[in-house]
Design a protein around this motif. Structure first.
Motif, PDB file in Angstrom:
ATOM      1  N   ALA A 192      67.248  26.412 -26.471  1.00 28.38           N
ATOM      2  CA  ALA A 192      65.929  27.101 -26.845  1.00 28.38           C
ATOM      3  C   ALA A 192      64.822  26.178 -26.345  1.00 28.38           C
ATOM      4  CB  ALA A 192      65.858  26.719 -28.337  1.00 28.38           C
ATOM      5  N   ARG A 193      65.026  24.764 -25.960  1.00 28.63           N
ATOM      6  CA  ARG A 193      64.112  23.863 -25.557  1.00 28.63           C
ATOM      7  C   ARG A 193      64.054  24.027 -23.869  1.00 28.63           C
ATOM      8  NH1 ARG A 193      66.027  20.318 -29.461  1.00 28.63           N
ATOM      9  NH2 ARG A 193      67.877  19.710 -28.437  1.00 28.63           N
ATOM     10  N   GLU A 194      65.189  24.344 -23.378  1.00 26.59           N
ATOM     11  CA  GLU A 194      65.175  24.643 -22.006  1.00 26.59           C
ATOM     12  C   GLU A 194      64.606  26.156 -21.458  1.00 26.59           C
ATOM     13  OE1 GLU A 194      66.141  22.790 -19.439  1.00 26.59           O
ATOM     14  OE2 GLU A 194      66.812  21.223 -20.484  1.00 26.59           O
ATOM     15  N   GLU A 211      62.047  27.370 -23.470  1.00 27.62           N
ATOM     16  CA  GLU A 211      60.525  26.941 -23.810  1.00 27.62           C
ATOM     17  C   GLU A 211      60.049  26.223 -22.437  1.00 27.62           C
ATOM     18  OE1 GLU A 211      58.194  25.595 -27.688  1.00 27.62           O
ATOM     19  OE2 GLU A 211      59.657  24.102 -26.974  1.00 27.62           O
ATOM     20  N   LEU A 212      60.794  25.510 -22.126  1.00 28.69           N
ATOM     21  CA  LEU A 212      60.279  24.651 -20.686  1.00 28.69           C
ATOM     22  C   LEU A 212      59.829  25.447 -19.558  1.00 28.69           C
ATOM     23  CD1 LEU A 212      62.647  21.362 -20.624  1.00 28.69           C
ATOM     24  CD2 LEU A 212      59.649  21.526 -20.702  1.00 28.69           C
ATOM     25  N   ARG A 213      60.930  26.428 -19.159  1.00 26.63           N
ATOM     26  CA  ARG A 213      60.584  27.349 -18.230  1.00 26.63           C
ATOM     27  C   ARG A 213      59.738  28.678 -18.572  1.00 26.63           C
ATOM     28  NH1 ARG A 213      65.175  24.637 -18.178  1.00 26.63           N
ATOM     29  NH2 ARG A 213      66.234  24.357 -16.307  1.00 26.63           N
ATOM     30  N   GLY A 214      59.346  28.900 -19.768  1.00 27.77           N
ATOM     31  CA  GLY A 214      58.686  30.034 -20.252  1.00 27.77           C
ATOM     32  C   GLY A 214      59.671  31.284 -19.933  1.00 27.77           C
ATOM     33  N   SER A 215      61.000  31.172 -20.562  1.00 30.53           N
ATOM     34  CA  SER A 215      61.743  32.204 -20.379  1.00 30.53           C
ATOM     35  C   SER A 215      62.224  32.805 -21.595  1.00 30.53           C
ATOM     36  CB  SER A 215      62.838  32.100 -19.437  1.00 30.53           C
ATOM     37  OG  SER A 215      63.714  31.077 -19.973  1.00 30.53           O
ATOM     38  N   GLY A 216      63.045  33.766 -21.759  1.00 30.55           N
ATOM     39  CA  GLY A 216      63.767  34.213 -22.781  1.00 30.55           C
ATOM     40  C   GLY A 216      65.118  33.514 -22.977  1.00 30.55           C
ATOM     41  N   LEU A 217      65.853  33.754 -24.225  1.00 29.24           N
ATOM     42  CA  LEU A 217      67.099  33.126 -24.624  1.00 29.24           C
ATOM     43  C   LEU A 217      68.077  34.276 -24.889  1.00 29.24           C
ATOM     44  CD1 LEU A 217      68.736  30.472 -24.846  1.00 29.24           C
ATOM     45  CD2 LEU A 217      68.099  30.496 -27.258  1.00 29.24           C
ATOM     46  N   LEU A 218      69.069  33.949 -24.212  1.00 31.28           N
ATOM     47  CA  LEU A 218      70.186  34.940 -24.451  1.00 31.28           C
ATOM     48  C   LEU A 218      71.468  34.179 -24.993  1.00 31.28           C
ATOM     49  CD1 LEU A 218      71.571  37.730 -24.157  1.00 31.28           C
ATOM     50  CD2 LEU A 218      72.582  37.248 -22.021  1.00 31.28           C
ATOM     51  N   LEU A 219      71.573  34.742 -26.491  1.00 28.89           N
ATOM     52  CA  LEU A 219      72.872  34.260 -27.291  1.00 28.89           C
ATOM     53  C   LEU A 219      74.037  35.151 -26.869  1.00 28.89           C
ATOM     54  CD1 LEU A 219      70.922  33.725 -30.536  1.00 28.89           C
ATOM     55  CD2 LEU A 219      71.011  32.165 -28.732  1.00 28.89           C
ATOM     56  N   VAL A 220      75.019  34.436 -26.341  1.00 30.00           N
ATOM     57  CA  VAL A 220      76.318  35.288 -26.069  1.00 30.00           C
ATOM     58  C   VAL A 220      77.402  34.923 -27.016  1.00 30.00           C
ATOM     59  CG1 VAL A 220      77.910  35.435 -24.168  1.00 30.00           C
ATOM     60  CG2 VAL A 220      75.427  35.440 -23.631  1.00 30.00           C
ATOM     61  N   HIS A 221      78.240  35.815 -27.616  1.00 30.95           N
ATOM     62  CA  HIS A 221      79.423  35.503 -28.208  1.00 30.95           C
ATOM     63  C   HIS A 221      80.375  36.536 -27.652  1.00 30.95           C
ATOM     64  CE1 HIS A 221      81.651  33.936 -31.731  1.00 30.95           C
ATOM     65  NE2 HIS A 221      82.450  35.185 -31.536  1.00 30.95           N
ATOM     66  N   ALA A 222      81.589  35.852 -27.381  1.00 29.08           N
ATOM     67  CA  ALA A 222      82.608  36.897 -26.744  1.00 29.08           C
ATOM     68  C   ALA A 222      83.990  36.479 -27.697  1.00 29.08           C
ATOM     69  CB  ALA A 222      82.899  36.353 -25.434  1.00 29.08           C
ATOM     70  N   PHE A 223      84.588  37.651 -27.633  1.00 30.99           N
ATOM     71  CA  PHE A 223      86.033  37.911 -28.308  1.00 30.99           C
ATOM     72  C   PHE A 223      86.986  37.921 -27.148  1.00 30.99           C
ATOM     73  CE2 PHE A 223      82.977  39.388 -31.460  1.00 30.99           C
ATOM     74  CZ  PHE A 223      83.596  38.945 -32.779  1.00 30.99           C
ATOM     75  N   GLY A 224      87.803  36.663 -26.935  1.00 35.79           N
ATOM     76  CA  GLY A 224      88.879  36.607 -25.770  1.00 35.79           C
ATOM     77  C   GLY A 224      90.129  36.782 -26.242  1.00 35.79           C
ATOM     78  N   ARG A 225      90.361  36.219 -27.250  1.00 38.11           N
ATOM     79  CA  ARG A 225      91.818  36.138 -27.897  1.00 38.11           C
ATOM     80  C   ARG A 225      91.669  35.767 -29.392  1.00 38.11           C
ATOM     81  NH1 ARG A 225      93.205  30.297 -25.122  1.00 38.11           N
ATOM     82  NH2 ARG A 225      91.287  29.105 -25.754  1.00 38.11           N
ATOM     83  N   ALA A 255      72.763  35.017 -36.361  1.00 42.20           N
ATOM     84  CA  ALA A 255      71.698  34.813 -37.450  1.00 42.20           C
ATOM     85  C   ALA A 255      71.244  33.484 -37.402  1.00 42.20           C
ATOM     86  CB  ALA A 255      71.667  35.632 -38.686  1.00 42.20           C
ATOM     87  N   GLU A 256      72.264  32.626 -37.793  1.00 45.32           N
ATOM     88  CA  GLU A 256      72.070  31.212 -37.968  1.00 45.32           C
ATOM     89  C   GLU A 256      71.543  30.558 -36.622  1.00 45.32           C
ATOM     90  OE1 GLU A 256      74.817  27.474 -39.586  1.00 45.32           O
ATOM     91  OE2 GLU A 256      75.475  28.816 -37.825  1.00 45.32           O
ATOM     92  N   ALA A 257      72.188  31.086 -35.337  1.00 45.55           N
ATOM     93  CA  ALA A 257      71.713  30.595 -34.193  1.00 45.55           C
ATOM     94  C   ALA A 257      70.007  31.076 -33.855  1.00 45.55           C
ATOM     95  CB  ALA A 257      72.496  31.267 -33.073  1.00 45.55           C
ATOM     96  N   GLU A 258      69.703  32.272 -34.463  1.00 48.60           N
ATOM     97  CA  GLU A 258      68.527  32.529 -34.195  1.00 48.60           C
ATOM     98  C   GLU A 258      67.473  31.904 -34.918  1.00 48.60           C
ATOM     99  OE1 GLU A 258      67.940  36.642 -34.734  1.00 48.60           O
ATOM    100  OE2 GLU A 258      69.327  37.279 -33.100  1.00 48.60           O
ATOM    101  N   GLN A 259      67.923  31.578 -36.195  1.00 45.62           N
ATOM    102  CA  GLN A 259      67.022  30.741 -36.898  1.00 45.62           C
ATOM    103  C   GLN A 259      66.812  29.224 -36.373  1.00 45.62           C
ATOM    104  OE1 GLN A 259      68.921  30.550 -40.723  1.00 45.62           O
ATOM    105  NE2 GLN A 259      68.621  32.963 -41.091  1.00 45.62           N
ATOM    106  N   ARG A 280      63.298  27.602 -35.241  1.00 49.32           N
ATOM    107  CA  ARG A 280      62.738  26.372 -35.568  1.00 49.32           C
ATOM    108  C   ARG A 280      62.530  25.316 -34.436  1.00 49.32           C
ATOM    109  NH1 ARG A 280      67.252  26.557 -39.360  1.00 49.32           N
ATOM    110  NH2 ARG A 280      68.390  25.052 -37.957  1.00 49.32           N
ATOM    111  N   VAL A 281      63.435  25.435 -33.362  1.00 51.24           N
ATOM    112  CA  VAL A 281      63.081  24.429 -32.275  1.00 51.24           C
ATOM    113  C   VAL A 281      61.966  24.773 -31.185  1.00 51.24           C
ATOM    114  CG1 VAL A 281      64.224  23.518 -30.222  1.00 51.24           C
ATOM    115  CG2 VAL A 281      65.711  23.741 -32.509  1.00 51.24           C
ATOM    116  N   ALA A 282      61.960  26.209 -30.968  1.00 55.86           N
ATOM    117  CA  ALA A 282      61.024  26.818 -29.908  1.00 55.86           C
ATOM    118  C   ALA A 282      60.585  28.072 -30.606  1.00 55.86           C
ATOM    119  CB  ALA A 282      61.702  26.901 -28.936  1.00 55.86           C
TER     120      ALA A 282
END
Length: 295
Positions: free
Chosen positions: A23-25, A27-41, A69-73, A77-79
């Motif tokens: 989130a801080r990175e 914010e520094l770049r003025g970019s969006g943030l993609l949260l990724v969760h993968a099911f591999g096994r 949702a916890e990650a988004e919250q 808070r951070v950015a």
């Protein structure tokens, strides 16, 4: 359009720390943030009612939604101003992150985790991600909210160029200084190219240090001119590469290394040095890759 920062999410303490850093990175770049969760096994502690590889299964969707949702919250808070997108998908986490890295400015991962992401940076998997990601990879480790300069591991190989570019850009974004380190071992023949220095002559530490400083000067000269706002300090070292970097990381807020190298940092992500940095660096570590390293 500014590329997003990507972060691997699994709900573990290490992952939450990675989300905050990402989130801080972003914010520094003025970019969006993609949260990724993968099911591999199969996931540990899967709630009953549905197979762990099916995000739509009963109980699993609720667990994933809660984790995301916890990650988004945390991001809010951070950015608070950073835009957030989600990606929940079926696939091996390494493959999913590699694909996401193709359109990312940075991929951020935690050092340890609970699910398939938990093994992401242990053993040979670290080298796999570094070898195939199309963007720099930031491994979150070390103390919380570190301060100090950006630490750049310098060698004289072509692949070091991307690490140098990234380190100067990051130092500028963070309004931090840059500490450039190059290590020369006592038996490094590259530091002795004259006929007066046959192999049996005792090595002169002053000449080794002068050679290391010359390597640093050559590598950072151009970027330093382009970033006059970044104060550069040079640290030539005679000794072991891993010890020099780990010691210097104690006072740094970020370490930046190239994907491949020769000379003082040969095999940085191919063997014991990579393992030492991934397990013992005292600050976050970025592996920066140039175009020639992604082939």
């Amino acid at each position: 359009m500014t590329r997003s920062v990507v972060v691997g999410v699994d709900g573990s303490p290490s992952s939450r720390k990675a989300v905050g850093t990402a989130a801080r990175e972003a914010e520094l770049r003025g970019s969006g943030l993609l949260l990724v969760h993968a099911f591999g096994r199969p996931m540990p502690h899967v709630p009953p009612g549905g197979p762990p590889w099916n995000p739509g299964g009963s109980g699993v969707r609720e667990m994933v939604d809660g984790t995301m949702a916890e990650a988004e919250q945390l991001v809010h808070r951070v950015a608070p101003g950073v835009g957030i997108a989600r990606q929940v998908t079926v696939g091996e986490p390494l493959v999913v992150l590699e694909i996401a890295s193709r359109t990312a400015s940075l991929v951020v991962v935690g050092h340890r985790g609970l699910s398939a992401f938990g093994h992401l940076l242990l053993g040979s998997t670290a080298g796999h991600l570094a070898a195939h990601a199309r963007s720099p990879v930031l491994v979150v480790r070390g103390r919380d909210e570190p301060e100090g300069p950006v630490l750049l591991a310098v060698d004289d190989s072509p692949s070091c160029a991307e690490a140098v570019r990234f380190a100067f850009a990051e130092a500028s974004l963070r309004r931090a200084g840059l500490l450039a380190v190059h290590a020369v071992r006592e038996g490094d023949a590259d530091a002795y190219d004259g006929p007066a220095d046959p192999p049996f002559v005792t090595r002169d530490e002053r000449r080794l240090l002068a050679h290391a400083e010359q390597v640093i000067d050559t590598v950072v000269a151009g970027p330093a001119e382009r970033h006059p706002e970044v104060a550069v300090r040079r640290l030539p070292v005679v000794g072991r590469v891993r010890r020099a970097l780990i010691d210097a990381s104690g006072d740094a807020q970020l370490m930046v290394v190239g994907a491949r190298g020769r000379g003082g940092f040969a095999g940085l992500l191919l063997g014991s040095v990579s393992q030492a940095l991934l397990h013992h660096a005292q600050c976050p570590l970025v592996v920066a890759r140039g175009p020639e390293s992604t082939r």
